[in-house]
Each structure stands twice: as structure tokens, then as C-alpha cells.
Design an enzyme around this catalytic site. Structure first.
Site, PDB file in Angstrom:
ATOM      1  N   LYS A 476      40.876  51.813  44.283  1.00  0.00           N
ATOM      2  CA  LYS A 476      39.713  51.007  44.264  1.00  0.00           C
ATOM      3  C   LYS A 476      40.415  49.812  44.700  1.00  0.00           C
ATOM      4  O   LYS A 476      41.062  49.082  44.031  1.00  0.00           O
ATOM      5  CB  LYS A 476      39.051  50.766  42.794  1.00  0.00           C
ATOM      6  CG  LYS A 476      37.910  49.760  42.904  1.00  0.00           C
ATOM      7  CD  LYS A 476      37.432  49.652  41.520  1.00  0.00           C
ATOM      8  CE  LYS A 476      36.314  48.767  41.128  1.00  0.00           C
ATOM      9  NZ  LYS A 476      35.978  48.716  39.703  1.00  0.00           N
ATOM     10  N   ASP A 478      40.255  46.125  45.299  1.00  0.00           N
ATOM     11  CA  ASP A 478      39.155  44.699  44.987  1.00  0.00           C
ATOM     12  C   ASP A 478      39.673  43.606  45.625  1.00  0.00           C
ATOM     13  O   ASP A 478      40.703  43.553  46.615  1.00  0.00           O
ATOM     14  CB  ASP A 478      39.439  44.734  43.483  1.00  0.00           C
ATOM     15  CG  ASP A 478      38.096  44.115  42.731  1.00  0.00           C
ATOM     16  OD1 ASP A 478      37.121  43.668  43.742  1.00  0.00           O
ATOM     17  OD2 ASP A 478      37.922  44.249  41.789  1.00  0.00           O
ATOM     18  N   MET A 479      38.655  42.606  45.857  1.00  0.00           N
ATOM     19  CA  MET A 479      38.804  41.449  46.352  1.00  0.00           C
ATOM     20  C   MET A 479      37.967  40.377  45.627  1.00  0.00           C
ATOM     21  O   MET A 479      36.435  40.196  46.166  1.00  0.00           O
ATOM     22  CB  MET A 479      38.507  41.290  47.985  1.00  0.00           C
ATOM     23  CG  MET A 479      39.068  40.370  48.899  1.00  0.00           C
ATOM     24  SD  MET A 479      38.385  38.669  48.712  1.00  0.00           S
ATOM     25  CE  MET A 479      37.095  39.101  49.604  1.00  0.00           C
ATOM     26  N   ASN A 480      38.416  39.257  44.806  1.00  0.00           N
ATOM     27  CA  ASN A 480      37.820  38.747  43.893  1.00  0.00           C
ATOM     28  C   ASN A 480      37.372  37.090  44.113  1.00  0.00           C
ATOM     29  O   ASN A 480      37.191  36.760  43.134  1.00  0.00           O
ATOM     30  CB  ASN A 480      38.175  39.076  42.571  1.00  0.00           C
ATOM     31  CG  ASN A 480      37.568  40.276  41.914  1.00  0.00           C
ATOM     32  OD1 ASN A 480      36.719  40.574  42.083  1.00  0.00           O
ATOM     33  ND2 ASN A 480      38.559  40.954  41.406  1.00  0.00           N
ATOM     34  N   CYS A 526      35.645  47.046  47.295  1.00  0.00           N
ATOM     35  CA  CYS A 526      34.932  46.555  46.054  1.00  0.00           C
ATOM     36  C   CYS A 526      35.300  44.703  46.322  1.00  0.00           C
ATOM     37  O   CYS A 526      36.289  44.590  46.910  1.00  0.00           O
ATOM     38  CB  CYS A 526      35.807  46.928  44.654  1.00  0.00           C
ATOM     39  SG  CYS A 526      35.294  46.050  43.465  1.00  0.00           S
ATOM     40  N   ASP A 548      28.607  44.658  40.332  1.00  0.00           N
ATOM     41  CA  ASP A 548      29.297  44.976  39.138  1.00  0.00           C
ATOM     42  C   ASP A 548      27.939  45.016  37.842  1.00  0.00           C
ATOM     43  O   ASP A 548      28.253  45.300  36.808  1.00  0.00           O
ATOM     44  CB  ASP A 548      30.123  43.476  38.449  1.00  0.00           C
ATOM     45  CG  ASP A 548      31.170  43.500  38.949  1.00  0.00           C
ATOM     46  OD1 ASP A 548      31.837  44.539  39.492  1.00  0.00           O
ATOM     47  OD2 ASP A 548      32.183  42.713  38.987  1.00  0.00           O
TER      48      ASP A 548
HETATM   49  C1  GLA Z   1      35.892  43.029  39.839  1.00  0.00           C
HETATM   50  C2  GLA Z   1      35.400  44.447  40.305  1.00  0.00           C
HETATM   51  C3  GLA Z   1      35.010  45.183  38.874  1.00  0.00           C
HETATM   52  C4  GLA Z   1      36.593  45.041  38.027  1.00  0.00           C
HETATM   53  C5  GLA Z   1      36.904  43.826  37.884  1.00  0.00           C
HETATM   54  C6  GLA Z   1      38.478  43.924  37.303  1.00  0.00           C
HETATM   55  O1  GLA Z   1      35.068  42.180  39.003  1.00  0.00           O
HETATM   56  O2  GLA Z   1      34.088  44.383  40.878  1.00  0.00           O
HETATM   57  O3  GLA Z   1      34.546  46.265  39.064  1.00  0.00           O
HETATM   58  O4  GLA Z   1      37.468  46.104  38.807  1.00  0.00           O
HETATM   59  O5  GLA Z   1      37.166  43.030  39.275  1.00  0.00           O
HETATM   60  O6  GLA Z   1      39.072  42.669  37.394  1.00  0.00           O
END
Ligand code: GLA
Length: 740
Positions: A476, A478-480, A526, A548
Site C-alpha cells: 500500500k 501512501d502519500m499524505n 493511496c 479513509d
Molecule cells: C492514510 C491512509 C490510511 C492509513 C494512514 C496511515 O491516512 O489513507 O489508510 O494508511 O494513512 O497513517
């Protein structure tokens, strides 16, 4: 399917069984757009489709001729400085400061199949007879710059792929705007469909009528974003899900974008789409090139479903690639909402053991397994095991879990760094931002400069060290956070304008290297849920975490909007615990599953804390999904009733042979004394007779599509494991099976 060139009129006609796209060389040797829509019979001359009404005040190209003004002629790829004063498709600056170029038709080449776009995601063909491609070379005499417009028409979908390549001539040039597509349409009687949102409310369906002036959406935040998706459609006001004309425009790219429709005072519409010009420039030296990403235009006269199905087919089979493209996706369990950062090996093994007992197939360890990561202030960038939490490392844990007979997946966020990390302490200059100024953080994290090769190399090495253990079959990625201060330390001033684009190329490069090294690894993209759910990433990751927000009622809307463009096999959808962590809502576990089945299904909760009854329900759901997932993920998907406009929402999937279908029905709020209710189905064979589960009836396909499926609750005779009757958040899944 063919691409024809009529020498006598210099007219190009791209067509397949459904659509025609026609343009011509104008008398000033620019390209004029003639037609895009339902297939027309070929003729040598369509030039009468252009209107040359003389207009007062117009900028006219030829002396003494008031009828030829590029301001009023539909064009293929307009530029400022040649008489067109609407929004241009591109802009370039010469060393003398002039932005005037004059690109005229020079030659063209028609080939079978579709060439690759080096370093960029793109649709592809598997055999040369699946598509034809034409590349038109336009040429600016003064500077020697070449402009290559490429169009691919596919045999089996009503779609055309377009991209543009700039080849610098004898002097340097600065490209300031380089969009991938312009389409001038002859009228403005459209509503614009856009997918808008934010974190946890991604891809909400919104329509607005086109007005005079510009209607546009964009991202300038470095990712395609949850605010707007890189997609728009223009539909006729009367177009519905099942009927009517619609044009779709989708951008195969994961960074900044602009999508806009400009209506002029003569009621023509110009659609533009491509990389957003803000914070964009490319310094080109003689001989250097710039290749734009591609846009996919779809035309359908079968309503929004017709358009979506074209995108689904193309993106599922000729954009997504690799081992997982055609394989039903594993049913997973993810520990994020079960534990957040608070886990250790024992806790994870307990969840995995129970998941195995319920016949779940893949365990995904989310954020928190690396460095000293016990909360979100630390350790991004340090991709080695947190041995306090996982004494045998992630590798040891992965082995224990795979030994149980489950597959193992792992979360990474490769593009980010926390200041509290070994990586940041060693390489503070790897972060994007101006060292003389403040750097905004997002979720306590900073963005690594993926436009630098050594940064991408470092992440590749770190990730390979983990993945080489051989027990990891899913990532998975991710990039937040969004980009705020974009400045790359060490990058020459004239190249700063290309950093955001090169960053995305760096992301693609890392994906590509990992895909090549681990061809059977399943990637799920994600971005704080679904903030980078775009066609660009589908080329690397065949599925994406949609949001989310796992609340069933909210998910209905998010998945409904997402399905406008993206195939069901790409839509990550999980059953989570109640009260829901995002909304606090309590909905039945059946309704949560009934929503998540229409996606790449999984669970995101601690199975050990559920009641025995719920555990048994999960076991039955997993078995049900295994039996039906090929139909859910690869069948033809129809939206029937929108949760944005109807009390009861519904959608369905139909098998290729039209003999089996599953209809999902959802009613978030229960009214009293409910009216009679029926929902008209789609995609069935009108001549077949179907057994309708739940209602215990036999109905004709014609009847189900014309009169409808009776969904009044009293019609349900045999509820099954997916049925929730009465009350809020009720839902059902009807199975339709053709009887001989
Ligand atoms: C993001 C993702 C979540 C989870 C968190 C972990 O928000 O969308 O699904 O993986 O990061 O920090």
C-alpha cells in the site's frame, strides 16, 4: 477502425464503429477541428462544417479577407499570437521574449497500434490491430520548433488518446504551458460533470451548466487531489445515466492539472486539459523535447453509464498492466483501524490468525512498523523495522503470517520524511522547500524531492531491502500531504519550473523499477484515502484506496462518483467497525459489506473484538465474495439510482454473457409508510428470463429493464445473508440468474 487522409481536401478522419473524429488543414495551414461524435460516413470533404462568418472586431489572418479569423474557427491546438484570443493550448517563449509562434502543418504519419510514451503512464495495445495512431508534425519556420500532435483511435472503445510533443529547434525556448488536449465544440448546450471533494468525501458527483466564460477545475497541489479529480464530462442537459450524449475527458497523470471549458459569446465551447501552467515551465535547449501526458476523450450516446463503461474497459484492460490486471483481487484485512500505531507482533499475529480462520487471504500491515514510528511525528524515511514492536522484524512477522497460509502486505509512504528521522538528519537538503523560508508541514511531514534521482535511488534501495525477504506480496503506497513550498535545492534556476512534473516522473520511475523487480507484487495506491486516485497511477497500481471514509452510507456516494471513470476492480473498499471511525454512524455489517463488494473487497477492523455472530457473518461474506468476485470486479457495471439524488441508491454488475447479474440496493434513511418502489435495471438480455433471488420471481429481462425490479420491501420473500430489512441503512443484493 481506420485513420483516413483525404489528400484533395487535406482532411483527416479517425473512426471506429462508434465514433468519428475529423479535422482538416486550414488555408493558413493550421489545423481546424471539424467534428467529434457519433460515427459519420466518410466523405472527402467536410469543410462546410466550418463557419466563416465575418465578425466585426475579429483579428483576421489574411489581408482583405474578413471571414478567416482564428478567433472564430474551431482549432486542434491553438496558440496565442496567431489571431486566436481565447485560452490557448500552449505557450512558449523565445530568447528574445516573444511568445509568438506560428505552427503550420508539415507532414503526418499513420501507424498501426500505439507507441509508448517514454517515462509516462499511458494506454497501450497488445496487438497492432487494436488501434491506429496518427502523428501530425506542425512546424514553426522561424525557430525550427516542431510540434507533434498524436491521436490514437481504439478499435473496441469509443475513445481517442491524445498527447503532444515539443521538439526544440535552432534556438532555446521556454515552454510555459503545454496542455495535452484542446477540443472546440460547435455549441454550448452542456452541463459539466465534475468529481469534487476533500479528505473523506472524495469524488462527489456535481453538475453545473456551462455559462459564458470559463468553467474550470484544477490541482496545483502536486497530486491529482481529492478536491478535484482529473476528469470532466460535458453532457447534454437531458442526458441521464442510461441515455443521451456525453463527452468525457480524463487525464492520465498524477500531478497538477487544469481541466476547463470556455464558452465564447458565439456559443462555442473550448475544452482544454493538461498539466496546470501554474508553477510549470520547461527550459528547452536546441534538439531537446518535452512530451505531455495523454488525455483520453470518450464520446457516448448511451448516457453516463455508456461513457463510464468505455473508461472502465480501457482502463481495466489497456491501462492497468501486469500480473494482477485480469486476476480477481485477494480479500484482505488491514490493521489500520484495528490498531492504528498501537500494535506489537503478538497483537498482529492474533488478528492474522483469526483472519485466516475466516478465510481472508491477505494480511496488510499498515503504518507504524518502521523506525521509531509510534505516532505520526516520526520516522518517515527510515524504512527498516521497528524492533521494539516487531522483535523478529517485519521480515520475521511476514514469514510467520505467510506460514499461516495468508499472504502478507505492507504499507509504505516513500515520498515523505519526518524531521525526526535518520534520513532527514543525514539529508536535510532532500526536502522540497526554500532553505531561507519556512516550510509548512502536513501531518508533521515534509516532502522528499523526488525530482532528484539520488532520492529515488535511496528509496528504491531501502524498499528492496525489505521486499527482498520474499514474503511480501502487496504494497500500500501512501502519500499524505499536498505540496506547498516547491523549490528544489541544488536544481538550477531555469529548471525549477519543471520540479513538480519531474517529481511525478520520479514517483512513476520508482513504481516502474519496483514493478520490474517484483512482477507479482500487487500495488494499491493511496493518498490520505483517495487523494491520488487517477489514471496515471492505475498504470502502476491496478487498485487504489478509495477513501479513509469507510462508513457505508458515505461510501455509497464516494464509490458512485469514483465509478464515473474508474473500474470496479480498482476501487479499494473495506468493511470497518462500528461506530464508524469517521462519522460515528452505526450501520449493519451486511450493509457495509454490500457496499464494499463493489470494489476490491476487504476488512479494516479487529476481528477478535467482534461478536461470534459477526465473525460468522464475515466468514459467510468472505465465502460469498470469493464465489462472486470475478463478476463484481470484471462484470459490466451500471449505476442505476444515484445516492446524491434518490432516497434509495442502486447499481448492478452484469456478466459478459448477460446470464448473471447482481443488483446492490441501499436505503440510508427509512421513511414511514413507504411508497411502492421499483428500479429499472440495465444491461440484461431482453429476451431472457431471470430468476430473481429475494423476491422469488421469474421475470423477463425486458420487464426488469422496462417496468423495473420491484424493491418495495413487501416483495422480499427470501432474505439471505446480505439482506437488511427495515430501519435505516438497510440494503440488499439481488441475484439474477437466467433460466433456460
Ligand atoms: C492514510 C491512509 C490510511 C492509513 C494512514 C496511515 O491516512 O489513507 O489508510 O494508511 O494513512 O497513517
Amino acid at each position: 477502425m481506420a485513420i483516413l487522409f483525404h489528400e484533395s481536401t487535406k482532411t483527416f478522419h479517425l473512426y471506429n464503429e462508434q465514433i468519428s473524429y475529423i479535422f482538416t488543414v486550414l488555408k493558413n495551414d493550421h489545423l481546424g477541428q471539424l467534428y467529434f461524435g457519433k460515427r459519420l460516413r466518410d466523405r472527402a470533404d467536410f469543410s462546410h462544417l466550418l463557419e466563416f462568418t465575418p465578425r466585426p472586431m475579429a483579428a483576421c489572418t489574411f489581408e482583405g479577407d474578413l471571414s478567416f479569423s482564428l478567433e472564430h474557427i474551431r482549432q486542434e491546438y491553438p496558440i496565442f499570437g496567431t489571431g486566436d484570443i481565447r485560452y490557448p493550448a500552449f505557450s512558449m517563449e523565445r530568447p528574445n521574449g516573444s511568445r509568438i509562434y506560428d505552427f503550420t502543418y508539415q507532414s503526418h504519419q499513420i501507424t498501426s497500434g500505439k507507441p509508448r510514451l517514454e517515462g509516462l503512464p499511458a494506454t497501450y495495445t497488445e496487438s497492432a490491430d487494436e488501434a491506429d495512431t496518427i502523428t501530425i508534425t506542425l512546424y514553426d519556420q522561424v525557430t525550427d520548433v516542431q510540434l507533434l500532435l498524436t491521436y490514437t483511435i481504439f478499435r473496441d472503445v469509443s475513445a481517442i488518446a491524445r498527447s503532444v510533443r515539443f521538439i526544440c529547434g535552432k534556438e532555446s525556448a521556454k515552454l510555459l504551458q503545454a496542455l495535452s488536449l484542446c477540443l472546440d465544440l460547435p455549441d454550448d448546450n452542456y452541463e459539466l460533470l465534475e468529481l469534487i471533494g476533500t479528505w473523506s468525501r472524495e469524488r462527489q458527483v456535481k453538475f453545473r451548466p456551462l455559462e459564458s466564460g470559463v468553467t474550470s477545475i484544477h490541482s496545483m497541489r502536486g497530486c491529482s487531489s481529492s478536491v478535484y479529480n482529473p476528469f470532466i464530462a460535458l453532457k447534454r442537459p437531458e442526458t441521464t445515466e442510461g441515455h443521451g450524449e456525453v463527452y468525457g475527458f480524463s487525464f492520465v497523470y498524477s500531478g497538477n492539472f487544469l481541466a476547463q471549458a470556455e464558452v465564447d459569446t458565439f456559443h462555442t465551447t473550448r475544452v482544454l486539459m493538461g498539466i496546470h501552467p501554474q508553477n510549470f515551465s520547461v527550459a528547452l535547449q536546441p534538439g531537446e523535447c518535452f512530451q505531455t501526458p495523454e488525455c483520453i476523450m470518450v464520446y457516448s450516446e448511451d448516457g453516463l453509464n455508456g461513457m463510464s463503461q468505455q473508461y472502465h474497459t480501457l482502463y481495466r484492460t489497456r491501462l492497468a498492466r501486469g500480473y494482477w490486471r485480469d486476476r480477481p483481487r485477494p480479500i484482505l484485512i488491514n490493521n489500520w483501524e484495528a490498531t492504528y500505531f498501537n500494535f506489537n507482533e503478538e497483537k498482529i499475529l492474533e488478528i492474522a490468525e483469526k483472519a485466516k480462520a475466516l478465510s481472508i487471504e491477505l494480511f496488510v500491515l499498515d503504518d507504524g512498523w518502521f523506525g521509531k514510528r509510534n505516532n505520526d511525528t516520526t520516522s518517515l524515511g527510515d524504512w527498516f523495522s521497528n524492533l521494539e514492536k516487531l522483535p523478529s522484524g517485519v521480515e520475521g512477522l511476514a514469514k510467520k503470517i505467510t506460514d499461516m497460509g495468508l499472504k502478507f502486505g505492507l504499507w509504505f509512504e516513500p515520498e515523505m520524511v519526518n524531521k525526526d528521522s535518520e534520513m532527514y538528519r543525514t539529508h536535510p537538503d532532500w526536502v522540497l522547500g526554500d532553505p531561507e523560508r519556512n516550510h509548512c508541514h502536513g501531518r508533521n511531514q515534509y516532502i522528499l524531492d523526488f525530482s532528484r534521482k539520488e532520492v529515488v535511488d535511496n528509496l528504491y534501495d531501502q524498499m528492496c531491502k525489505v521486499l527482498d525477504c520474499g514474503h511480501i506480496s502487496y504494497i500500500k503506497w501512501d502519500m499524505n500531504r499536498s505540496m506547498s513550498e516547491v523549490y528544489a535545492i541544488g536544481c538550477p534556476p531555469e529548471k525549477q519550473g519543471t520540479v513538480m512534473h519531474n517529481y511525478i516522473l520520479g514517483v512513476y520511475d520508482l513504481y516502474e523499477r519496483l514493478r520490474t523487480r517484483y512482477p507479482e507484487l500487487l500495488f494499491e495506491s493511496c493518498s490520505s484515502g483517495g487523494a491520488r486516485f487517477d489514471p496515471g497511477l492505475l498504470y502502476y497500481a491496478p487498485q487504489a484506496w478509495t477513501s479513509d471514509n469507510t462508513d457505508a452510507a458515505e461510501r455509497l456516494k464516494i464509490q458512485y462518483g469514483t465509478s464515473m471513470v474508474y473500474p470496479i476492480s480498482s476501487i479499494g473498499a473495506h468493511v470497518s467497525a462500528v461506530p464508524n471511525h469517521q462519522t460515528g454512524r452505526i450501520s449493519p455489517i451486511e450493509t457495509r459489506a454490500n457496499t464494499a463488494y463493489f470494489g476490491t473487497f476487504g476488512y479494516e477492523l479487529n476481528v477478535n473484538t467482534l461478536t461470534e455472530e459477526d465473525q460468522q457473518k464475515i466468514k459467510a461474506q468472505v465465502a460469498f465474495m470469493k464465489e462472486n468476485r470475478a463478476l463484481f470486479q470484471f462484470g459490466t457495471f451500471y449505476r442505476l439510482q444515484s445516492p446524491f439524488t434518490h432516497e434509495a441508491a442502486a447499481w448492478m454488475v452484469v456478466s459478459e454473457d448477460q446470464k448473471t447479474a447482481l443488483v446492490g440496493y441501499y436505503k440510508p434513511h427509512a421513511p414511514a409508510n413507504e411508497p411502492y418502489e421499483r428500479i429499472r435495471l440495465m444491461g440484461l438480455d431482453p429476451n431472457l428470463c431471470y430468476r430473481v433471488s429475494l423476491n422469488d420471481t421469474l421475470c423477463g429481462g425486458d420487464e426488469l429493464m422496462q417496468y423495473g425490479l420491484i424493491t418495495s420491501e413487501h416483495a422480499v420473500k427470501s432474505p439471505d445473508l446480505n439482506t437488511v430489512l427495515g430501519g435505516d441503512y438497510r440494503s440488499r443484493l439481488y441475484r439474477l440468474t437466467a433460466v433456460e
